[in-house]
Structures are given as structure tokens and as C-alpha cells.
Design a protein around this motif. Structure first.
Motif, PDB file in Angstrom:
ATOM      1  N   LYS A  26      -2.450   9.432  -2.522  1.00  0.00           N
ATOM      2  CA  LYS A  26      -1.960   8.305  -3.313  1.00  0.00           C
ATOM      3  C   LYS A  26      -0.888   8.863  -4.240  1.00  0.00           C
ATOM      4  O   LYS A  26      -1.186   9.566  -5.206  1.00  0.00           O
ATOM      5  CB  LYS A  26      -3.087   7.654  -4.108  1.00  0.00           C
ATOM      6  N   GLN A  52       1.391   7.193  -6.065  1.00  0.00           N
ATOM      7  CA  GLN A  52       1.411   6.426  -7.310  1.00  0.00           C
ATOM      8  C   GLN A  52       0.799   5.067  -7.013  1.00  0.00           C
ATOM      9  O   GLN A  52       0.467   4.773  -5.870  1.00  0.00           O
ATOM     10  CB  GLN A  52       2.844   6.260  -7.826  1.00  0.00           C
ATOM     11  N   GLU A  53       0.640   4.248  -8.017  1.00  0.00           N
ATOM     12  CA  GLU A  53       0.099   2.902  -7.807  1.00  0.00           C
ATOM     13  C   GLU A  53       0.959   2.169  -6.779  1.00  0.00           C
ATOM     14  O   GLU A  53       2.193   2.130  -6.903  1.00  0.00           O
ATOM     15  CB  GLU A  53       0.071   2.118  -9.125  1.00  0.00           C
ATOM     16  N   GLY A  54       0.326   1.662  -5.722  1.00  0.00           N
ATOM     17  CA  GLY A  54       1.051   0.917  -4.695  1.00  0.00           C
ATOM     18  C   GLY A  54       1.697   1.771  -3.620  1.00  0.00           C
ATOM     19  O   GLY A  54       2.376   1.246  -2.747  1.00  0.00           O
ATOM     20  N   ARG A 112       0.471   4.786  -1.038  1.00  0.00           N
ATOM     21  CA  ARG A 112      -0.468   5.728  -0.420  1.00  0.00           C
ATOM     22  C   ARG A 112       0.139   6.197   0.890  1.00  0.00           C
ATOM     23  O   ARG A 112       0.549   5.387   1.718  1.00  0.00           O
ATOM     24  CB  ARG A 112      -1.810   5.053  -0.159  1.00  0.00           C
ATOM     25  N   ASP A 125      -0.092   2.325   2.036  1.00  0.00           N
ATOM     26  CA  ASP A 125       0.368   1.230   1.188  1.00  0.00           C
ATOM     27  C   ASP A 125       1.772   1.561   0.699  1.00  0.00           C
ATOM     28  O   ASP A 125       2.040   2.688   0.282  1.00  0.00           O
ATOM     29  CB  ASP A 125      -0.567   1.062  -0.014  1.00  0.00           C
TER      30      ASP A 125
END
Length: 123
Positions: A34, A36-38, A40, A57
Motif C-alpha cells: 500500500k 498511500q491511501e487509495g 495499492r 487500487d
């Protein structure tokens, strides 16, 4: 100069389900990070391949199920048996003048064709 394809994005709806499917088929999970946020990044490599796929993602804007990939295998019936043994629905061997093919889809409908060729042109 050689041009070598290294990474192909495959759009999926459920990253964990897709990762489990490709591992069941025999792909090696090289990375699952992952970033960062958003975002993957999951890289998987088919056995013996120099080219990998990436799922995750935030990886691609392609619609899940829209990717089509063709790979070369040594033996179409053996590849089909490997898929069936893994619980994957695979086509019968499709014999064509340019090779023998086996087709299957991942859980999102992305399509794969496995081609076994008598010989490859040398270039």
C-alpha cells in the motif's frame, strides 16, 4: 536495442480475491504494497515469465474484465490440466494452424489465452 514488456495492468474489483485467484493459478506474488491511501500495488508473475501483471487500487482506469492477455506455454493440454487442477474453468484445447490455445477468465472476466506453438520465428 531490445524492448521488453515488463508489467501489464489488469483491472479488478476485489484485489484480495484477484490476488488469491492468480496465486492459485501459479503466479508468484512479488509485491503487495500500500503505497498511500487509495494506491495499492500488487505485482504477480506467471511461472517462467519475465513479464508480470499488476493489480491493485488506483492502478488503472480500465474497466474490470476488459483486459485481454495472451501468453505462450510449452504444452496446451498440460496448461489446461494445471488450470483445471487449480479449480479454474478452462476451455478445451483449440487447435489452430498457428498454435494450440486454451482460454480462461479471472473472477472479473479478464480473459487469458494460452498459446502453445510448434516453433517460434527467430528474430
Amino acid at each position: 536495442m531490445d524492448w521488453k514488456i515488463e508489467l501489464i495492468p489488469v483491472p479488478v474489483t476485489d484485489v484480495d480475491r484477484a490476488k488469491a485467484f492468480y496465486e492459485k493459478v501459479g503466479f508468484n506474488a512479488d509485491h503487495d504494497h500500500k503505497v498511500q491511501e487509495g494506491l495499492r500495488f500488487v505485482q504477480l508473475t506467471p511461472p517462467g515469465s519475465a513479464c508480470s501483471i499488476v493489480i491493485g487500487d488506483g492502478i488503472t482506469t480500465k474497466i474490470p474484465g476488459s483486459q485481454e492477455i495472451q501468453v505462450v506455454v510449452a504444452d496446451a493440454p498440460a496448461a489446461r490440466k494445471q488450470l483445471l487442477d487449480a479449480g479454474v474453468d478452462a476451455s478445451e484445447v483449440d487447435v489452430q494452424p498457428w498454435g494450440n490455445f486454451v482460454y480462461f477468465r479471472d473472477p472479473d472476466g479478464n480473459s487469458w489465452s494460452l498459446q502453445a506453438m510448434e516453433s517460434r520465428p527467430q528474430g
